[in-house]
Design a protein around this motif. Structure first.
Motif: not given
Length: 123
Positions: A91, A70, A89, A35
Motif C-alpha cells: 500500500h 484497502t 498487501v 487497511d
C-alpha cells in the motif's frame, strides 16, 4: 460612556483577531492510509487455521491531503480439513508538497480480525 468603551474594546479585539488570522498559516491535512483485512473460517476442522497477513504501508515524507483504503476478505465455509489463508498487501500513497516545518507523518490504521467458528454439523 461604558457603551462607547465596550464598542472600542470589541472593535480592537476583532481587528486583532482578523490581523492574526491573516498572518498565520492555514492548517493542512496529513495523508491517511487504512487497511482492513478480514480472515474467517467456519468449518468442522479441529486444527487451528494457519494465517498470514503481510501488510506494507509506505508514503512520501511530505504527503498531505490524500487518503487511501484497502479492504480484503478471505473466507472459508465448510469442510473438515486444515485451512490456510495468506494475505499480502503493498500500500503506497503519495502526494502534496512540503510547505514549511509542519509534521506530515502519515496516519496509518490497520485492522485484521481473524475469526474461527467450529461448526459441529461438519464434525
Amino acid at each position: 460612556m461604558k457603551l462607547r468603551e465596550l464598542c472600542i474594546s470589541w472593535l480592537s479585539l476583532t481587528s486583532f483577531l482578523l490581523l492574526m488570522s491573516s498572518t498565520t498559516q492555514s492548517a493542512q491535512g496529513q495523508c491517511v492510509q487504512a487497511d482492513v483485512g478480514v480472515q474467517y473460517n467456519i468449518s468442522g476442522s479441529r486444527e487451528p487455521t494457519e494465517r498470514s497477513n503481510d501488510v506494507e504501508m509506505e508514503s512520501n515524507e511530505d504527503c498531505q491531503g490524500n487518503a487511501s483504503v484497502t479492504v480484503g476478505v478471505q473466507g472459508n465455509e465448510g469442510g473438515t480439513g486444515p485451512v490456510r489463508q495468506n494475505r499480502k498487501v503493498r500500500h503506497r500513497v503519495q502526494g502534496g508538497e512540503s510547505k514549511g516545518q509542519v509534521d506530515r507523518s502519515t496516519v496509518q490504521i490497520r485492522s485484521n480480525p481473524q475469526i474461527d467458528v467450529f461448526n459441529t454439523a461438519e464434525d
